[in-house]
Design a protein around this motif. Structure first.
Motif, mmCIF file in Angstrom:
data_model
loop_
_atom_site.group_PDB
_atom_site.id
_atom_site.type_symbol
_atom_site.label_atom_id
_atom_site.label_comp_id
_atom_site.label_asym_id
_atom_site.label_seq_id
_atom_site.Cartn_x
_atom_site.Cartn_y
_atom_site.Cartn_z
ATOM 1 N N ARG A 102 -2.815 2.382 -11.556
ATOM 2 C CA ARG A 102 -4.260 2.343 -11.361
ATOM 3 C C ARG A 102 -4.833 0.985 -11.758
ATOM 4 O O ARG A 102 -5.750 0.463 -11.100
ATOM 5 C CB ARG A 102 -4.916 3.461 -12.163
ATOM 6 C CG ARG A 102 -6.409 3.611 -11.912
ATOM 7 C CD ARG A 102 -6.954 4.775 -12.717
ATOM 8 N NE ARG A 102 -6.335 6.025 -12.304
ATOM 9 C CZ ARG A 102 -6.772 6.772 -11.306
ATOM 10 N NH1 ARG A 102 -7.840 6.389 -10.614
ATOM 11 N NH2 ARG A 102 -6.166 7.901 -11.005
ATOM 12 N N LEU A 103 -4.285 0.387 -12.826
ATOM 13 C CA LEU A 103 -4.762 -0.922 -13.262
ATOM 14 C C LEU A 103 -4.441 -1.984 -12.210
ATOM 15 O O LEU A 103 -5.265 -2.868 -11.923
ATOM 16 C CB LEU A 103 -4.122 -1.289 -14.600
ATOM 17 C CG LEU A 103 -4.454 -2.679 -15.155
ATOM 18 C CD1 LEU A 103 -5.962 -2.803 -15.399
ATOM 19 C CD2 LEU A 103 -3.660 -2.947 -16.434
ATOM 20 N N ILE A 104 -3.250 -1.891 -11.623
ATOM 21 C CA ILE A 104 -2.869 -2.864 -10.590
ATOM 22 C C ILE A 104 -3.793 -2.752 -9.381
ATOM 23 O O ILE A 104 -4.250 -3.764 -8.839
ATOM 24 C CB ILE A 104 -1.395 -2.646 -10.191
ATOM 25 C CG1 ILE A 104 -0.477 -3.010 -11.356
ATOM 26 C CG2 ILE A 104 -1.040 -3.462 -8.952
ATOM 27 C CD1 ILE A 104 0.979 -2.687 -11.101
ATOM 28 N N LEU A 105 -4.070 -1.532 -8.967
ATOM 29 C CA LEU A 105 -4.951 -1.352 -7.822
ATOM 30 C C LEU A 105 -6.368 -1.841 -8.141
ATOM 31 O O LEU A 105 -7.044 -2.424 -7.281
ATOM 32 C CB LEU A 105 -4.975 0.121 -7.423
ATOM 33 C CG LEU A 105 -5.665 0.466 -6.103
ATOM 34 C CD1 LEU A 105 -5.042 -0.302 -4.948
ATOM 35 C CD2 LEU A 105 -5.603 1.958 -5.841
ATOM 36 N N THR A 106 -6.815 -1.642 -9.374
ATOM 37 C CA THR A 106 -8.132 -2.134 -9.778
ATOM 38 C C THR A 106 -8.180 -3.648 -9.753
ATOM 39 O O THR A 106 -9.171 -4.249 -9.308
ATOM 40 C CB THR A 106 -8.484 -1.618 -11.180
ATOM 41 O OG1 THR A 106 -8.439 -0.184 -11.190
ATOM 42 C CG2 THR A 106 -9.868 -2.085 -11.601
ATOM 43 N N LEU A 107 -7.114 -4.302 -10.211
ATOM 44 C CA LEU A 107 -7.076 -5.763 -10.187
ATOM 45 C C LEU A 107 -7.045 -6.297 -8.763
ATOM 46 O O LEU A 107 -7.630 -7.347 -8.466
ATOM 47 C CB LEU A 107 -5.842 -6.259 -10.962
ATOM 48 C CG LEU A 107 -5.870 -6.024 -12.476
ATOM 49 C CD1 LEU A 107 -4.554 -6.482 -13.103
ATOM 50 C CD2 LEU A 107 -7.044 -6.753 -13.117
ATOM 51 N N ILE A 108 -6.362 -5.574 -7.874
ATOM 52 C CA ILE A 108 -6.324 -6.002 -6.471
ATOM 53 C C ILE A 108 -7.722 -5.973 -5.869
ATOM 54 O O ILE A 108 -8.139 -6.893 -5.167
ATOM 55 C CB ILE A 108 -5.348 -5.111 -5.676
ATOM 56 C CG1 ILE A 108 -3.909 -5.397 -6.091
ATOM 57 C CG2 ILE A 108 -5.514 -5.337 -4.177
ATOM 58 C CD1 ILE A 108 -2.890 -4.484 -5.443
ATOM 59 N N VAL A 109 -8.444 -4.903 -6.151
ATOM 60 C CA VAL A 109 -9.809 -4.804 -5.627
ATOM 61 C C VAL A 109 -10.719 -5.835 -6.296
ATOM 62 O O VAL A 109 -11.568 -6.457 -5.646
ATOM 63 C CB VAL A 109 -10.353 -3.381 -5.830
ATOM 64 C CG1 VAL A 109 -11.790 -3.285 -5.348
ATOM 65 C CG2 VAL A 109 -9.488 -2.382 -5.089
ATOM 66 N N ALA B 27 0.827 -1.210 0.000
ATOM 67 C CA ALA B 27 0.000 0.000 0.000
ATOM 68 C C ALA B 27 0.858 1.256 0.000
ATOM 69 O O ALA B 27 0.531 2.248 -0.668
ATOM 70 C CB ALA B 27 -0.924 -0.015 1.222
ATOM 71 N N TYR B 28 1.979 1.234 0.734
ATOM 72 C CA TYR B 28 2.858 2.411 0.747
ATOM 73 C C TYR B 28 3.463 2.658 -0.630
ATOM 74 O O TYR B 28 3.569 3.807 -1.076
ATOM 75 C CB TYR B 28 3.961 2.208 1.783
ATOM 76 C CG TYR B 28 4.889 3.389 1.923
ATOM 77 C CD1 TYR B 28 4.487 4.537 2.598
ATOM 78 C CD2 TYR B 28 6.164 3.363 1.370
ATOM 79 C CE1 TYR B 28 5.331 5.618 2.722
ATOM 80 C CE2 TYR B 28 7.020 4.443 1.491
ATOM 81 C CZ TYR B 28 6.599 5.564 2.166
ATOM 82 O OH TYR B 28 7.443 6.648 2.284
ATOM 83 N N ALA B 29 3.850 1.580 -1.315
ATOM 84 C CA ALA B 29 4.400 1.730 -2.666
ATOM 85 C C ALA B 29 3.345 2.260 -3.629
ATOM 86 O O ALA B 29 3.622 3.140 -4.455
ATOM 87 C CB ALA B 29 4.943 0.393 -3.157
ATOM 88 N N LEU B 30 2.119 1.758 -3.532
ATOM 89 C CA LEU B 30 1.064 2.231 -4.422
ATOM 90 C C LEU B 30 0.676 3.675 -4.124
ATOM 91 O O LEU B 30 0.245 4.406 -5.024
ATOM 92 C CB LEU B 30 -0.170 1.337 -4.286
ATOM 93 C CG LEU B 30 -0.044 -0.085 -4.846
ATOM 94 C CD1 LEU B 30 -1.258 -0.914 -4.481
ATOM 95 C CD2 LEU B 30 0.138 -0.050 -6.362
#
Length: 302
Positions: A129-136, A117-120
């Motif tokens: 943004r795509l990585i965070l969307t895939l995580i969710v 989360a700190y890196a993002l």
């Protein structure tokens, strides 16, 4: 000899109209609004707590009075609680197993989620943004969709009836949740905090460890409580990966309670076990209540 004529007088300007104040609410409507507000809050509290109250009351009834509809048991009886720990229920071991599985899942999820989360929140890179969307999006998959493939994999590697067979799948849902919550929390913290620490001689890692982590404690505690509750209440993965009474968790043990007579459903024992499973969560929330509230409201005001 010419004389100067006085300048023409300008017509007087009308004074600006004074704005009329909005009519204040009548004194009689304020008590009505206050009463309606408290009635609404009471209805919400009653709706949320009524099932827990009925579970606690039912656990204190005798087996013969389990279908009594009175709001308070008469007489009070602890036979359901004695039945939980009597016989072959093995409920004390199930509580220990739930603590191990939920605690390990929470610790590992927070460990990985904090750095991720700190890196993002701080680093800029492509497809963030795509990585965070895939995580969710990974949290939206139903548990039943991954149980069968994981069951086959864990059978091949000999993980059935082990703690890791329940911890690893639980992390697949707890970790994305923790990353999402902590990313939003770290984004609200100004980057000048790390810059000021680095000016004072700290490295990036020291600034993260000595400045960011202490300030992020409310958000981390809030995330830990939510992850622990999810892991503590998890049922489908635990019932699929463990059929050994020495390894199964409390929700699985409750589902396997047997009555004194064949084909009898032990409602009283199940209610008592439900109360015992809920008590650790209530204590956890009460102990860390201030930190949870601080984490949920962090960033609401600057």
């Amino acid at each position: 000899m010419s004389t100067l004529s006085p300048p023409p007088l300008s017509p007087p300007t009308a004074p600006a109209p004074t704005p009329t104040p909005a009519p204040a609410p009548s004194g009689g409507s304020r008590p009505v609004l206050t009463v309606l507000r408290y009635v609404g809050l009471a209805a919400i509290v009653l709706f949320c707590l009524a099932p827990f109250y009925w579970m606690a009351v039912s656990s204190l009834r005798r087996t013969s009075d389990i279908f009594d509809m009175s709001l308070w048991p008469s007489p009070l009886s602890l036979e359901n609680y004695r039945a939980v720990f009597r016989g072959n229920q093995n409920f004390d071991q199930a509580l220990l197993n739930s603590t191990i599985v939920a605690g390990t899942t929470t610790v590992l999820s927070l460990l990985f989620a904090t750095f991720t989360a700190y890196a993002l929140a701080r680093l800029e890179f492509r497809f963030k943004r795509l990585i965070l969307t895939l995580i969710v999006a990974s949290t939206m998959f139903p548990v039943v969709a991954i149980v069968v493939p994981l069951l086959q994999v864990f059978t091949d590697i000999g993980w059935i009836n082990t703690y890791q067979a329940m911890i690893a799948p639980s992390m697949s849902f707890a970790l994305p949740l923790a990353v999402w919550l902590l990313t939003a929390f770290f984004r609200q913290m100004p980057a000048e905090l790390e810059h000021a620490a680095m000016v004072d001689g700290c490295t990036r890692g020291q600034a993260f460890r000595k400045v960011i982590i202490p300030l992020a404690a409310p958000g981390i505690f809030t995330t830990a409580i939510l992850v622990f509750i999810c892991a503590w209440n998890e049922f489908l993965i635990a019932v699929s990966m463990a059929n050994d009474p020495d390894v199964e968790t409390a929700p699985v043990a409750i589902s396997k309670f047997t009555g004194a007579v064949e084909f009898e459903t032990p409602f009283g024992s199940q209610m008592a076990a439900g109360v015992l499973v809920t008590i650790p969560l209530v204590i956890l929330v009460l102990v860390f209540q201030r930190r949870i509230v601080a984490g949920l409201t962090a960033g609401s005001s600057k």
